[in-house]
Motif scaffolding. Structure first.
Motif, short mmCIF file in Angstrom:
data_model
loop_
_atom_site.label_atom_id
_atom_site.label_comp_id
_atom_site.label_asym_id
_atom_site.label_seq_id
_atom_site.Cartn_x
_atom_site.Cartn_y
_atom_site.Cartn_z
N ARG A 34 -22.27 59.13 53.78
CA ARG A 34 -21.38 58.04 54.19
C ARG A 34 -20.20 58.57 54.99
N ALA A 35 -19.67 59.72 54.59
CA ALA A 35 -18.56 60.32 55.34
C ALA A 35 -19.02 60.74 56.73
N MET A 36 -20.23 61.30 56.84
CA MET A 36 -20.76 61.68 58.15
C MET A 36 -20.99 60.44 59.02
N ALA A 37 -21.49 59.37 58.40
CA ALA A 37 -21.72 58.13 59.15
C ALA A 37 -20.39 57.58 59.67
N ALA A 38 -19.35 57.63 58.85
CA ALA A 38 -18.03 57.15 59.28
C ALA A 38 -17.49 58.02 60.43
N ALA A 39 -17.72 59.31 60.36
CA ALA A 39 -17.27 60.21 61.42
C ALA A 39 -18.01 59.89 62.72
N HIS A 40 -19.30 59.62 62.64
CA HIS A 40 -20.08 59.28 63.84
C HIS A 40 -19.67 57.92 64.39
N GLU A 41 -19.36 56.98 63.52
CA GLU A 41 -18.88 55.67 63.97
C GLU A 41 -17.55 55.84 64.70
N GLY A 42 -16.70 56.71 64.17
CA GLY A 42 -15.43 57.00 64.84
C GLY A 42 -15.64 57.62 66.22
N ALA A 43 -16.64 58.50 66.33
CA ALA A 43 -16.96 59.11 67.62
C ALA A 43 -17.46 58.06 68.61
N ALA A 44 -18.26 57.13 68.14
CA ALA A 44 -18.76 56.06 69.01
C ALA A 44 -17.60 55.19 69.51
N LYS A 45 -16.70 54.86 68.61
CA LYS A 45 -15.54 54.04 69.00
C LYS A 45 -14.65 54.80 69.98
N CYS A 46 -14.53 56.10 69.77
CA CYS A 46 -13.74 56.95 70.67
C CYS A 46 -14.33 56.90 72.08
N LEU A 47 -15.65 57.05 72.16
CA LEU A 47 -16.31 57.00 73.47
C LEU A 47 -16.17 55.62 74.10
N GLU A 48 -16.30 54.57 73.28
CA GLU A 48 -16.13 53.21 73.79
C GLU A 48 -14.73 52.99 74.36
N ALA A 49 -13.75 53.66 73.76
CA ALA A 49 -12.36 53.53 74.21
C ALA A 49 -12.10 54.31 75.49
N GLY A 50 -13.12 55.08 75.94
CA GLY A 50 -12.99 55.81 77.19
C GLY A 50 -12.20 57.10 77.09
N LYS A 51 -12.09 57.66 75.90
CA LYS A 51 -11.31 58.88 75.71
C LYS A 51 -11.99 60.13 76.25
N GLY A 52 -13.28 60.07 76.51
CA GLY A 52 -14.00 61.21 77.06
C GLY A 52 -14.71 62.02 76.00
N GLU A 53 -15.80 62.63 76.43
CA GLU A 53 -16.66 63.36 75.50
C GLU A 53 -15.95 64.53 74.83
N LYS A 54 -15.14 65.25 75.57
CA LYS A 54 -14.47 66.43 75.02
C LYS A 54 -13.51 66.04 73.89
N VAL A 55 -12.72 65.00 74.12
CA VAL A 55 -11.76 64.53 73.10
C VAL A 55 -12.52 64.00 71.89
N CYS A 56 -13.55 63.21 72.15
CA CYS A 56 -14.30 62.59 71.05
C CYS A 56 -15.07 63.62 70.23
N THR A 57 -15.59 64.65 70.88
CA THR A 57 -16.27 65.72 70.15
C THR A 57 -15.28 66.46 69.26
N ALA A 58 -14.08 66.70 69.78
CA ALA A 58 -13.05 67.37 68.97
C ALA A 58 -12.68 66.53 67.76
N GLU A 59 -12.56 65.21 67.95
CA GLU A 59 -12.25 64.32 66.82
C GLU A 59 -13.40 64.31 65.81
N LEU A 60 -14.64 64.31 66.31
CA LEU A 60 -15.80 64.35 65.42
C LEU A 60 -15.82 65.64 64.61
N GLN A 61 -15.54 66.74 65.26
CA GLN A 61 -15.51 68.03 64.56
C GLN A 61 -14.44 68.04 63.47
N ALA A 62 -13.28 67.47 63.75
CA ALA A 62 -12.21 67.42 62.76
C ALA A 62 -12.60 66.53 61.58
N ALA A 63 -13.21 65.39 61.88
CA ALA A 63 -13.61 64.45 60.82
C ALA A 63 -14.73 65.01 59.95
#
Length: 79
Positions: A34-63
């Motif tokens: 469930r925690a991994m799923a939430a982290a991946h959902e956060g990554a999807a929302k990050c990409l939807e917000a247009g933050k870019g793959e590099k930023v979103c990957t860093a956020e995913l790694q932290a989560a």
């Protein structure tokens, strides 16, 4: 022959029983998934917000720190 088969069957059942997870381990696995799923959902929302793959990957790694292996939180895309 029957005795050997009985011994083999007993050994097989014992090894299967040892391979099963305890109830506590299963609950921990559920929480981890469930925690991994939430982290991946956060990554999807990050990409939807247009933050870019590099930023979103860093956020995913932290989560996912401590949850899954690899820099993609246990999941890798084919792109």
């Amino acid at each position: 022959m029957k005795k050997a088969l009985l011994i083999l069957s007993t050994a097989l059942l014992a090894s299967v029983a040892m391979a099963q997870h305890s109830e506590k381990e299963v609950k921990e696995d559920i929480q981890r998934h469930r925690a991994m799923a939430a982290a991946h959902e956060g990554a999807a929302k990050c990409l939807e917000a247009g933050k870019g793959e590099k930023v979103c990957t860093a956020e995913l790694q932290a989560a996912c720190k401590g949850l899954a292996l690899g820099k993609y939180c246990g999941m890798r895309h084919a792109h």
